[in-house]
Design a protein around this motif. Structure first.
Motif, PDB file in Angstrom:
ATOM      1  N   ASP A  54     -16.817 -28.625   6.652  1.00 57.48           N
ATOM      2  CA  ASP A  54     -15.330 -29.411   7.854  1.00 57.48           C
ATOM      3  C   ASP A  54     -14.581 -28.308   8.168  1.00 57.48           C
ATOM      4  OD1 ASP A  54     -16.193 -31.651   6.319  1.00 57.48           O
ATOM      5  OD2 ASP A  54     -15.234 -31.529   4.533  1.00 57.48           O
ATOM      6  N   GLU A  55     -14.928 -26.996   8.272  1.00 57.01           N
ATOM      7  CA  GLU A  55     -14.063 -26.386   8.788  1.00 57.01           C
ATOM      8  C   GLU A  55     -14.763 -25.955  10.603  1.00 57.01           C
ATOM      9  OE1 GLU A  55     -12.829 -26.050   4.494  1.00 57.01           O
ATOM     10  OE2 GLU A  55     -14.882 -25.720   5.493  1.00 57.01           O
ATOM     11  N   MET A  56     -15.818 -25.911   9.759  1.00 55.32           N
ATOM     12  CA  MET A  56     -16.988 -24.918  10.907  1.00 55.32           C
ATOM     13  C   MET A  56     -16.801 -26.162  12.176  1.00 55.32           C
ATOM     14  SD  MET A  56     -18.519 -23.544  12.864  1.00 55.32           S
ATOM     15  CE  MET A  56     -18.934 -22.171  11.984  1.00 55.32           C
ATOM     16  N   GLU A  57     -16.815 -28.142  12.041  1.00 50.41           N
ATOM     17  CA  GLU A  57     -16.200 -28.522  13.191  1.00 50.41           C
ATOM     18  C   GLU A  57     -14.953 -29.068  13.151  1.00 50.41           C
ATOM     19  OE1 GLU A  57     -17.855 -31.929  14.674  1.00 50.41           O
ATOM     20  OE2 GLU A  57     -19.096 -30.578  13.510  1.00 50.41           O
ATOM     21  N   ALA A  58     -14.115 -28.474  12.238  1.00 51.35           N
ATOM     22  CA  ALA A  58     -12.838 -28.757  12.572  1.00 51.35           C
ATOM     23  C   ALA A  58     -12.600 -27.625  14.727  1.00 51.35           C
ATOM     24  CB  ALA A  58     -11.729 -28.502  11.831  1.00 51.35           C
ATOM     25  N   PHE A  59     -13.498 -26.445  14.162  1.00 45.07           N
ATOM     26  CA  PHE A  59     -13.067 -25.534  14.880  1.00 45.07           C
ATOM     27  C   PHE A  59     -14.043 -25.978  16.410  1.00 45.07           C
ATOM     28  CE2 PHE A  59     -14.802 -21.578  17.365  1.00 45.07           C
ATOM     29  CZ  PHE A  59     -13.487 -21.269  16.963  1.00 45.07           C
ATOM     30  N   LYS A  60     -15.066 -26.319  16.104  1.00 41.97           N
ATOM     31  CA  LYS A  60     -15.913 -26.815  17.222  1.00 41.97           C
ATOM     32  C   LYS A  60     -15.283 -27.642  18.086  1.00 41.97           C
ATOM     33  CE  LYS A  60     -21.121 -27.534  16.803  1.00 41.97           C
ATOM     34  NZ  LYS A  60     -21.483 -27.856  15.804  1.00 41.97           N
ATOM     35  N   GLN A  61     -14.777 -28.448  17.651  1.00 40.61           N
ATOM     36  CA  GLN A  61     -14.167 -30.044  18.271  1.00 40.61           C
ATOM     37  C   GLN A  61     -13.118 -29.302  18.793  1.00 40.61           C
ATOM     38  OE1 GLN A  61     -14.313 -33.005  18.731  1.00 40.61           O
ATOM     39  NE2 GLN A  61     -16.907 -32.420  18.027  1.00 40.61           N
ATOM     40  N   CYS A  62     -11.846 -28.413  18.509  1.00 44.77           N
ATOM     41  CA  CYS A  62     -10.678 -27.948  18.597  1.00 44.77           C
ATOM     42  C   CYS A  62     -11.217 -27.298  20.015  1.00 44.77           C
ATOM     43  CB  CYS A  62     -10.045 -27.017  17.710  1.00 44.77           C
ATOM     44  SG  CYS A  62      -8.895 -25.686  18.445  1.00 44.77           S
ATOM     45  N   TRP A  63     -12.360 -26.547  19.788  1.00 47.68           N
ATOM     46  CA  TRP A  63     -13.017 -25.671  21.142  1.00 47.68           C
ATOM     47  C   TRP A  63     -13.137 -26.240  22.424  1.00 47.68           C
ATOM     48  CZ3 TRP A  63     -13.232 -20.280  21.527  1.00 47.68           C
ATOM     49  CH2 TRP A  63     -14.410 -20.204  22.689  1.00 47.68           C
TER      50      TRP A  63
END
Length: 77
Positions: A54-63
């Motif tokens: 979930d944290e990785m996906e949030a980072f990817k979406q922010c990126w």
């Protein structure tokens, strides 16, 4: 231990830890430093990237939202 020895601060190589280093500056420039911190904290706690999806996906979406793919010429794998 003498007084002179006890008065010395340990030399850990960090002069002023409050100042952002080059890594911090790069992360802040992405606009995703909060997401990056959450991702790193998750990994630190769980010791397994797979537990931090979930944290990785949030980072990817922010990126992507911040346009960092274009800025860094990164390609989605």
């Amino acid at each position: 231990m003498s007084n002179a020895e006890s008065d010395r601060k340990p030399d850990d190589g960090a002069e002023d830890d409050d100042e952002p280093d080059e890594w911090d500056k790069r992360i802040f420039s992405t606009g995703c430093s909060e997401e990056n911190t959450k991702l790193n904290d998750c990994f630190y706690e769980k010791k397994d990237w797979r537990a931090c999806k979930d944290e990785m996906e949030a980072f990817k979406q922010c990126w992507k939202r911040q346009g960092n793919d274009d800025r860094t010429e990164a390609k989605d794998a």
